[in-house]
Design a protein around this motif. Structure first.
Motif, PDB file in Angstrom:
ATOM      1  N   HIS A 152       0.833  -1.205   0.000  1.00 13.33           N
ATOM      2  CA  HIS A 152       0.000   0.000   0.000  1.00 13.33           C
ATOM      3  C   HIS A 152       0.874   1.265   0.000  1.00 13.33           C
ATOM      4  CE1 HIS A 152      -3.383  -2.547   0.476  1.00 13.33           C
ATOM      5  NE2 HIS A 152      -3.201  -2.811   1.752  1.00 13.33           N
ATOM      6  N   SER A 153       1.930   1.233   0.802  1.00  5.35           N
ATOM      7  CA  SER A 153       2.803   2.401   0.892  1.00  5.35           C
ATOM      8  C   SER A 153       3.468   2.706  -0.442  1.00  5.35           C
ATOM      9  CB  SER A 153       3.883   2.174   1.962  1.00  5.35           C
ATOM     10  OG  SER A 153       3.311   2.070   3.241  1.00  5.35           O
ATOM     11  N   LYS A 154       3.917   1.652  -1.124  1.00  4.32           N
ATOM     12  CA  LYS A 154       4.583   1.876  -2.410  1.00  4.32           C
ATOM     13  C   LYS A 154       3.637   2.496  -3.424  1.00  4.32           C
ATOM     14  CE  LYS A 154       7.109  -0.018  -6.261  1.00  4.32           C
ATOM     15  NZ  LYS A 154       7.778   1.285  -6.452  1.00  4.32           N
ATOM     16  N   VAL A 155       2.441   1.950  -3.538  1.00  2.00           N
ATOM     17  CA  VAL A 155       1.480   2.486  -4.502  1.00  2.00           C
ATOM     18  C   VAL A 155       1.158   3.937  -4.177  1.00  2.00           C
ATOM     19  CG1 VAL A 155      -0.850   2.290  -5.422  1.00  2.00           C
ATOM     20  CG2 VAL A 155       0.490   0.228  -4.999  1.00  2.00           C
ATOM     21  N   THR A 156       0.881   4.209  -2.902  1.00  2.00           N
ATOM     22  CA  THR A 156       0.544   5.575  -2.492  1.00  2.00           C
ATOM     23  C   THR A 156       1.692   6.539  -2.775  1.00  2.00           C
ATOM     24  OG1 THR A 156      -0.931   4.772  -0.744  1.00  2.00           O
ATOM     25  CG2 THR A 156      -0.119   7.018  -0.540  1.00  2.00           C
ATOM     26  N   ASN A 157       2.899   6.145  -2.394  1.00  2.00           N
ATOM     27  CA  ASN A 157       4.058   7.022  -2.604  1.00  2.00           C
ATOM     28  C   ASN A 157       4.325   7.269  -4.083  1.00  2.00           C
ATOM     29  OD1 ASN A 157       4.472   7.214   0.147  1.00  2.00           O
ATOM     30  ND2 ASN A 157       5.979   5.554   0.211  1.00  2.00           N
ATOM     31  N   ASP A 158       4.175   6.223  -4.910  1.00  2.00           N
ATOM     32  CA  ASP A 158       4.404   6.389  -6.346  1.00  2.00           C
ATOM     33  C   ASP A 158       3.396   7.347  -6.956  1.00  2.00           C
ATOM     34  OD1 ASP A 158       6.554   4.696  -6.299  1.00  2.00           O
ATOM     35  OD2 ASP A 158       5.501   2.961  -7.136  1.00  2.00           O
ATOM     36  N   GLY A 162       3.724  11.570  -8.447  1.00  2.00           N
ATOM     37  CA  GLY A 162       3.369  11.956  -9.810  1.00  2.00           C
ATOM     38  C   GLY A 162       3.660  10.916 -10.864  1.00  2.00           C
ATOM     39  N   GLU A 163       3.934   9.672 -10.435  1.00  2.00           N
ATOM     40  CA  GLU A 163       4.200   8.616 -11.413  1.00  2.00           C
ATOM     41  C   GLU A 163       2.913   8.256 -12.167  1.00  2.00           C
ATOM     42  OE1 GLU A 163       7.106   7.821 -12.066  1.00  2.00           O
ATOM     43  OE2 GLU A 163       8.213   8.519 -10.300  1.00  2.00           O
ATOM     44  N   SER A 164       3.076   7.748 -13.376  1.00  2.00           N
ATOM     45  CA  SER A 164       1.941   7.401 -14.211  1.00  2.00           C
ATOM     46  C   SER A 164       1.104   6.293 -13.566  1.00  2.00           C
ATOM     47  CB  SER A 164       2.431   6.919 -15.583  1.00  2.00           C
ATOM     48  OG  SER A 164       1.390   6.270 -16.278  1.00  2.00           O
ATOM     49  N   PRO A 165      -0.208   6.511 -13.396  1.00  2.00           N
ATOM     50  CA  PRO A 165      -1.073   5.464 -12.849  1.00  2.00           C
ATOM     51  C   PRO A 165      -1.026   4.185 -13.683  1.00  2.00           C
ATOM     52  CG  PRO A 165      -2.210   7.573 -12.810  1.00  2.00           C
ATOM     53  CD  PRO A 165      -0.948   7.775 -13.605  1.00  2.00           C
ATOM     54  N   VAL A 166      -0.788   4.333 -14.979  1.00  2.00           N
ATOM     55  CA  VAL A 166      -0.706   3.153 -15.849  1.00  2.00           C
ATOM     56  C   VAL A 166       0.473   2.277 -15.439  1.00  2.00           C
ATOM     57  CG1 VAL A 166      -0.335   2.355 -18.207  1.00  2.00           C
ATOM     58  CG2 VAL A 166      -1.821   4.316 -17.791  1.00  2.00           C
ATOM     59  N   GLU A 167       1.647   2.895 -15.245  1.00  2.00           N
ATOM     60  CA  GLU A 167       2.832   2.137 -14.858  1.00  2.00           C
ATOM     61  C   GLU A 167       2.720   1.611 -13.434  1.00  2.00           C
ATOM     62  OE1 GLU A 167       5.123   1.131 -16.770  1.00  2.00           O
ATOM     63  OE2 GLU A 167       4.352   2.203 -18.502  1.00  2.00           O
ATOM     64  N   TYR A 184      -6.676   3.860  -4.380  1.00  2.00           N
ATOM     65  CA  TYR A 184      -5.674   4.736  -3.779  1.00  2.00           C
ATOM     66  C   TYR A 184      -5.831   6.207  -4.123  1.00  2.00           C
ATOM     67  CZ  TYR A 184      -3.253   0.357  -2.824  1.00  2.00           C
ATOM     68  OH  TYR A 184      -2.935  -0.896  -2.372  1.00  2.00           O
ATOM     69  N   GLY A 185      -6.754   6.537  -5.004  1.00  2.00           N
ATOM     70  CA  GLY A 185      -6.890   7.928  -5.427  1.00  2.00           C
ATOM     71  C   GLY A 185      -7.230   8.867  -4.294  1.00  2.00           C
ATOM     72  N   HIS A 186      -7.957   8.355  -3.271  1.00  2.00           N
ATOM     73  CA  HIS A 186      -8.348   9.219  -2.166  1.00  2.00           C
ATOM     74  C   HIS A 186      -7.154   9.745  -1.391  1.00  2.00           C
ATOM     75  CE1 HIS A 186      -7.759   5.297  -0.274  1.00  2.00           C
ATOM     76  NE2 HIS A 186      -7.530   5.957   0.841  1.00  2.00           N
ATOM     77  N   SER A 187      -6.053   9.007  -1.414  1.00  2.00           N
ATOM     78  CA  SER A 187      -4.864   9.414  -0.666  1.00  2.00           C
ATOM     79  C   SER A 187      -4.150  10.576  -1.342  1.00  2.00           C
ATOM     80  CB  SER A 187      -3.902   8.240  -0.514  1.00  2.00           C
ATOM     81  OG  SER A 187      -3.366   7.874  -1.762  1.00  2.00           O
ATOM     82  N   ARG A 188      -4.576  10.921  -2.556  1.00  2.00           N
ATOM     83  CA  ARG A 188      -3.910  11.973  -3.313  1.00  2.00           C
ATOM     84  C   ARG A 188      -4.691  13.281  -3.267  1.00  2.00           C
ATOM     85  NH1 ARG A 188      -3.646  10.991  -8.715  1.00  2.00           N
ATOM     86  NH2 ARG A 188      -1.679  12.091  -8.904  1.00  2.00           N
ATOM     87  N   LYS A 189      -5.554  13.416  -2.261  1.00  2.00           N
ATOM     88  CA  LYS A 189      -6.418  14.590  -2.178  1.00  2.00           C
ATOM     89  C   LYS A 189      -5.624  15.896  -2.177  1.00  2.00           C
ATOM     90  CE  LYS A 189      -9.932  14.243   0.495  1.00  2.00           C
ATOM     91  NZ  LYS A 189     -10.780  14.136   1.713  1.00  2.00           N
ATOM     92  N   LEU A 195      -3.032  20.631  -7.746  1.00  2.00           N
ATOM     93  CA  LEU A 195      -3.203  20.638  -9.192  1.00  2.00           C
ATOM     94  C   LEU A 195      -4.342  21.575  -9.590  1.00  2.00           C
ATOM     95  CD1 LEU A 195      -2.540  19.509 -11.992  1.00  2.00           C
ATOM     96  CD2 LEU A 195      -4.125  17.635 -11.529  1.00  2.00           C
ATOM     97  N   ALA A 196      -5.442  21.518  -8.834  1.00  2.00           N
ATOM     98  CA  ALA A 196      -6.585  22.382  -9.134  1.00  2.00           C
ATOM     99  C   ALA A 196      -6.206  23.853  -8.972  1.00  2.00           C
ATOM    100  CB  ALA A 196      -7.761  22.030  -8.220  1.00  2.00           C
ATOM    101  N   ALA A 197      -5.468  24.176  -7.909  1.00  2.00           N
ATOM    102  CA  ALA A 197      -5.059  25.558  -7.670  1.00  2.00           C
ATOM    103  C   ALA A 197      -4.124  26.044  -8.764  1.00  2.00           C
ATOM    104  CB  ALA A 197      -4.391  25.676  -6.303  1.00  2.00           C
ATOM    105  N   SER A 198      -3.215  25.149  -9.190  1.00  2.00           N
ATOM    106  CA  SER A 198      -2.282  25.513 -10.250  1.00  2.00           C
ATOM    107  C   SER A 198      -3.026  25.777 -11.552  1.00  2.00           C
ATOM    108  CB  SER A 198      -1.260  24.384 -10.447  1.00  2.00           C
ATOM    109  OG  SER A 198      -0.392  24.667 -11.520  1.00  2.00           O
ATOM    110  N   GLY A 199      -3.990  24.921 -11.866  1.00  2.00           N
ATOM    111  CA  GLY A 199      -4.770  25.111 -13.085  1.00  2.00           C
ATOM    112  C   GLY A 199      -5.573  26.396 -13.046  1.00  2.00           C
TER     113      GLY A 199
END
Length: 209
Positions: A152-158, A162-167, A184-189, A195-199
């Motif tokens: 779980h930690s590896k997926v979340t950290n990757d 900003g690593e590609s979700p595909v990879e 795991y998307g919820h952990s990237r809130k 990203l939203a603020a930057s956009g």
């Protein structure tokens, strides 16, 4: 029969491989030397060690129909495996006839091997987890941090890096990137908010605040 070295150090390559790759416990224990692609920095996951009642066995990897999955790793991980191979070769020589080779990267070693026992075969997954709990306590990690939580930690950290979700999805053998993001998307809130603020800034919306 007792081989040299304490298991806390002898297990270090196993913990490192699990943490660095996100493989499941069963997949790590089923890794075979013949499936390590040294030149490609890749490992084929063709086998697993699974618990069956009060016993365990080595069998082909069939989880999610993902037999023959290949993961790619950094050269640093390959160096850890090379050291593991050297240590294992030394131990095989030391144990002689007590070593029964099964081509396993993380085979049962000679630590506390009973008279007449054999090393070289698959490890008992529950004993591996018990040893992890000992190491976890010494490292003062949370009591509920399981071996599987390294995955779980590896997926979340990757993902948060900003690593590609595909990879990321491919390397942990999820059904699809959508499956990975659903879990795991919820952990990237926080990252999503940045990203939203930057956009919004690029669109000039910040002037409306």
């Amino acid at each position: 029969m007792r081989a040299r070295g304490h298991h806390c150090l002898r297990d270090a390559p196993l913990w490192t491989t699990i943490a660095a790759t996100g493989v499941r416990r069963s997949e790590a224990l089923g890794m075979k030397w013949s499936l390590v692609r040294w030149d490609e920095c890749a490992i084929e996951l063709g086998w697993v060690v699974v618990e069956e009642g009060k016993t365990f066995r080595l069998r082909g990897l069939t989880k999610d129909g993902d037999g023959g999955a290949v993961i790619y790793v950094d050269q640093a991980v390959m160096n850890v495996l090379k050291r593991q191979k050297e240590r294992q070769d030394e131990e095989r020589s030391l144990l002689g006839a007590a070593w029964e080779d099964h081509d396993l990267v993380f085979a049962r070693d000679g630590f506390n091997l009973q008279r007449g026992g054999r090393a070289g075969g698959p490890q008992d997954p529950e004993k591996v987890s018990a040893r992890w709990r000992t190491v976890r306590n010494r490292l003062r990690l949370p009591e509920d941090f399981r071996i599987h939580d390294w995955r779980h930690s590896k997926v979340t950290n990757d993902l948060e890096a900003g690593e590609s979700p595909v990879e990321v999805s491919a390397n942990v053998r999820h059904h699809s990137p959508g499956c990975t993001m659903a879990r795991y998307g919820h952990s990237r809130k926080d990252g999503a908010r940045r990203l939203a603020a930057s956009g919004a800034g690029r669109l000039g919306l910040s002037a409306l605040v």
